[in-house]
Motif scaffolding. Structure first.
Motif, PDB file in Angstrom:
ATOM      1  N   TYR A  35      20.257  35.196  20.121  1.00  0.00           N
ATOM      2  CA  TYR A  35      18.925  34.629  20.219  1.00  0.00           C
ATOM      3  C   TYR A  35      18.985  33.305  19.487  1.00  0.00           C
ATOM      4  O   TYR A  35      19.242  33.271  18.278  1.00  0.00           O
ATOM      5  N   ALA A  43      13.914  40.976  24.495  1.00  0.00           N
ATOM      6  CA  ALA A  43      13.492  40.243  23.298  1.00  0.00           C
ATOM      7  C   ALA A  43      13.930  38.779  23.320  1.00  0.00           C
ATOM      8  O   ALA A  43      13.653  38.041  22.381  1.00  0.00           O
ATOM      9  N   LYS A  70      11.125  41.689  18.449  1.00  0.00           N
ATOM     10  CA  LYS A  70      10.426  40.403  18.607  1.00  0.00           C
ATOM     11  C   LYS A  70       9.738  39.978  17.308  1.00  0.00           C
ATOM     12  O   LYS A  70       9.814  38.818  16.906  1.00  0.00           O
TER      13      LYS A  70
END
Length: 180
Positions: free
Chosen positions: A170, A139, A102
């Motif tokens: 992500y 995450a 993160k």
């Protein structure tokens, strides 16, 4: 622009050095995790290959602040925004890697590490590596694809092995609710 260190209350991510890399190599070999980490059965050639970090990858050691000990590493290949990480066996299931991921993702996407802002990070792992899949999901990564890596016999071009892979991404705009 290079970010040398990132911190939370519990961990520090610092640029990896030779001693840290050797520590990682020893752990991955001693834990018999070469297949899990690289997706290939260990061979003398692969073991020789991993003795030095890949020059194109930006690596950080994950350090437990209280113990002042390395608990793993995290890295990214900026060329394709591909993330990699590893937690030493004795430190698993303590959220070190999730916390590091993160912190790393935020710094990387904002351009703090390289001076270049990025819109996404890709995580690819073995389909059977449930621990890495869990870390990626925690995450904020989302599954994008499932695939196979094929290995071939050099002489006959016959397929000798197939390894299942999962790709997670992500995306900055998805996390922020809008594109920046």
């Amino acid at each position: 622009m290079e970010l040398k260190e990132m911190k939370t209350e519990r961990i520090t991510l610092r640029e990896i050095n030779k001693e840290d890399w050797n520590n990682y190599v020893n752990h991955v070999i001693d834990a018999d995790d070469i297949y899990v980490q690289y997706g290939y059965e260990p061979t003398p050639g692969l073991i020789d290959y991993i003795q030095d970090p890949t020059p194109e990858v930006i690596y950080y050691s994950i350090i437990d602040n209280a113990a002042n000990e390395m608990v793993g590493y995290i890295g990214i290949l900026e060329e394709n925004n591909s993330i990699e990480f590893y937690t030493f066996k004795e430190y698993r299931n303590n959220n070190y890697c999730t916390e590091a991921l993160k912190l790393f993702v935020k710094s990387y996407l904002n351009g703090d590490m390289t001076g270049t802002k990025h819109n996404e990070i890709v995580g690819e792992t073995l389909s059977k590596n449930e621990a890495s899949i869990h870390i990626l999901k925690k995450a904020g990564f989302e599954k994008e694809a499932i695939g196979l890596r094929l290995s071939f016999d050099e002489d006959s071009d016959d397929i000798t092995a197939a390894t299942g892979l999962r790709k997670y991404v992500y995306k900055k705009e998805k996390q922020n609710g809008h594109e920046e």
